[in-house]
Design a protein around this motif. Structure first.
Motif, PDB file in Angstrom:
ATOM      1  N   ASP A 135     -33.822   6.294-100.869  1.00 22.20           N
ATOM      2  CA  ASP A 135     -34.428   4.985-100.628  1.00 22.20           C
ATOM      3  C   ASP A 135     -34.260   4.607 -99.158  1.00 22.20           C
ATOM      4  O   ASP A 135     -33.312   3.901 -98.781  1.00 22.20           O
ATOM      5  N   HIS A 136     -35.157   5.057 -98.305  1.00 21.79           N
ATOM      6  CA  HIS A 136     -35.100   4.686 -96.896  1.00 21.79           C
ATOM      7  C   HIS A 136     -36.468   4.880 -96.255  1.00 21.79           C
ATOM      8  O   HIS A 136     -37.366   5.468 -96.857  1.00 21.79           O
ATOM      9  N   ALA A 137     -36.599   4.339 -95.030  1.00 15.93           N
ATOM     10  CA  ALA A 137     -37.813   4.488 -94.217  1.00 15.93           C
ATOM     11  C   ALA A 137     -39.003   3.696 -94.760  1.00 15.93           C
ATOM     12  O   ALA A 137     -40.156   4.051 -94.536  1.00 15.93           O
ATOM     13  N   ALA A 157     -39.704   0.712 -84.630  1.00 19.88           N
ATOM     14  CA  ALA A 157     -40.741   1.629 -84.164  1.00 19.88           C
ATOM     15  C   ALA A 157     -40.148   2.722 -83.280  1.00 19.88           C
ATOM     16  O   ALA A 157     -40.495   3.908 -83.408  1.00 19.88           O
ATOM     17  N   ALA A 158     -39.234   2.328 -82.393  1.00 21.95           N
ATOM     18  CA  ALA A 158     -38.609   3.311 -81.520  1.00 21.95           C
ATOM     19  C   ALA A 158     -37.751   4.292 -82.314  1.00 21.95           C
ATOM     20  O   ALA A 158     -37.724   5.498 -82.031  1.00 21.95           O
ATOM     21  N   ALA A 159     -37.052   3.785 -83.338  1.00 21.85           N
ATOM     22  CA  ALA A 159     -36.211   4.655 -84.171  1.00 21.85           C
ATOM     23  C   ALA A 159     -37.056   5.625 -84.985  1.00 21.85           C
ATOM     24  O   ALA A 159     -36.700   6.810 -85.130  1.00 21.85           O
ATOM     25  N   GLN A 160     -38.166   5.147 -85.530  1.00 18.29           N
ATOM     26  CA  GLN A 160     -39.062   6.014 -86.292  1.00 18.29           C
ATOM     27  C   GLN A 160     -39.629   7.119 -85.398  1.00 18.29           C
ATOM     28  O   GLN A 160     -39.693   8.295 -85.781  1.00 18.29           O
ATOM     29  N   GLN A 161     -40.037   6.752 -84.211  1.00 15.30           N
ATOM     30  CA  GLN A 161     -40.591   7.727 -83.268  1.00 15.30           C
ATOM     31  C   GLN A 161     -39.519   8.752 -82.878  1.00 15.30           C
ATOM     32  O   GLN A 161     -39.792   9.949 -82.791  1.00 15.30           O
ATOM     33  N   TYR A 162     -38.323   8.250 -82.652  1.00 15.00           N
ATOM     34  CA  TYR A 162     -37.206   9.119 -82.272  1.00 15.00           C
ATOM     35  C   TYR A 162     -36.901  10.116 -83.395  1.00 15.00           C
ATOM     36  O   TYR A 162     -36.751  11.322 -83.159  1.00 15.00           O
ATOM     37  N   ALA A 163     -36.788   9.596 -84.635  1.00 11.57           N
ATOM     38  CA  ALA A 163     -36.468  10.464 -85.772  1.00 11.57           C
ATOM     39  C   ALA A 163     -37.560  11.497 -85.999  1.00 11.57           C
ATOM     40  O   ALA A 163     -37.276  12.672 -86.292  1.00 11.57           O
ATOM     41  N   SER A 164     -38.797  11.083 -85.869  1.00 10.73           N
ATOM     42  CA  SER A 164     -39.898  12.026 -86.063  1.00 10.73           C
ATOM     43  C   SER A 164     -39.873  13.133 -85.015  1.00 10.73           C
ATOM     44  O   SER A 164     -40.221  14.287 -85.297  1.00 10.73           O
TER      45      SER A 164
END
Length: 324
Positions: free
Chosen positions: A143-145, A277-284
């Motif tokens: 359960d995340h993202a 948004a920055a964290a999502q981009q970083y993780a991707s």
């Protein structure tokens, strides 16, 4: 009802803990406050010795910051195996520390105990070695993202549960603040969120500093400067004392009037949208081998299970501005 979209698959991995239903989250931040802005190693050793000798202490981590009044707050973030042991130290051990440091520094603590239904933890990497992560087996999180994942991970919060008791958030007049223990309002919400980059690759460290870090610090500044609008009573941006693999270099410990108020900032405010948004981009970019530690603990205070005390501290310290 869960907020997870139907047939949702997380775009990157994350981890949590395999916790027995009987697990409690028992934590207190205990601090020495130095008005001159300089920490005193001998006084912190005294505090550390008292904590280390306490029954039921699991461990503590050291972090600190200079607050808005220029005072250095040298903080031991302490974890306990049960509320009774923590309560005994707060009643007895902390009093002894206060006597030893009288006239040399201020002293404060903010403490809570929450059952498994009232807290959740999450980590971007399985190499998490901080907080409650040190004491339980780690497992993959599902359960995340997605918006609402935090509430989905706190069982008592389903169906809009855990409404905050504190409704009218207003500063308290300085003359009304006393050096006495303050009971925390029911369902006050604490988040401890950490960032560990010293063990990451050079490429990850550079990417973190160039993008995610600035967005994160801007979000914390908003919480610090706009407590009424954000309904965040206290937000401390801290530097940690022993960074390393799975451990934080920096962190924020913040108190919101309720889980819903934390969610409101997370879901709707531009500063956190930028962080997300920055964290999502970083993780991707760096998943699945991402080494940067982005991790947090979120706990909601049940009735009668939260306490704070400020002794010889300036009146703008922590929760003291809003609670008495």
């Amino acid at each position: 009802m869960k907020k997870c979209p139907d047939n949702f698959t997380p775009p990157y991995p994350a981890w949590e803990l395999d916790l027995p239903p009987s697990t409690w989250y028992v934590q207190c931040q205990v601090a020495l406050q130095f008005a001159n802005g300089q920490r005193d190693e001998s006084l912190f050793r005294l505090l550390a010795r008292s904590l280390s000798n306490a029954k039921g202490l699991l461990h503590f981590e050291r972090a600190g910051h200079i607050d808005t009044q220029g005072a250095y707050n040298d903080i031991a973030v302490a974890y306990w195996n049960n509320q009774e042991s923590m309560g005994q130290w707060l009643r007895e051990g902390s009093k002894e520390v206060q006597e030893f440091i009288r006239g040399k520094s201020g002293f404060w603590y903010e403490a809570l105990a929450a059952p498994r239904s009232h807290f959740e933890v999450s980590s971007s990497t399985p190499a998490a070695d901080w907080g409650i992560f040190r004491h339980f087996d780690i497992c993959e999180q599902h359960d995340h993202a997605y918006w609402g994942a935090m509430r989905d991970r706190i069982s008592a919060a389903e169906n809009d549960g855990l409404l905050g008791q504190l409704q009218d958030l207003q500063p308290i007049a300085t003359r009304e603040r006393a050096d006495k223990e303050i009971p925390l309002p029911e369902n006050l919400c604490m988040i401890r969120t950490v960032q560990g980059y010293s063990a990451a690759s050079l490429a990850e460290r550079n990417a973190y500093r160039e993008s995610l870090c600035s967005e994160y610090e801007q979000g914390v500044r908003y919480l610090q400067e706009k407590p009424i609008a954000s309904r965040c009573l206290s937000a401390r941006l801290l530097n940690d004392d022993q960074p390393g693999l799975g451990r934080p270099d920096t962190e924020t410990i913040a108190w919101f009037a309720s889980l819903a108020d934390l969610e409101n900032w997370v879901h709707h405010h531009s500063t956190h949208k930028a962080i997300y948004a920055a964290a999502q981009q970083y993780a991707s970019r760096f998943a699945p081998g991402m080494q940067l530690l982005l991790s947090h603990e979120v706990a909601v205070v049940p009735h009668g299970q939260g306490w704070a005390l400020y002794h010889e501290c300036h009146p703008e310290t922590g929760l003291r501005r809003f609670l008495s």
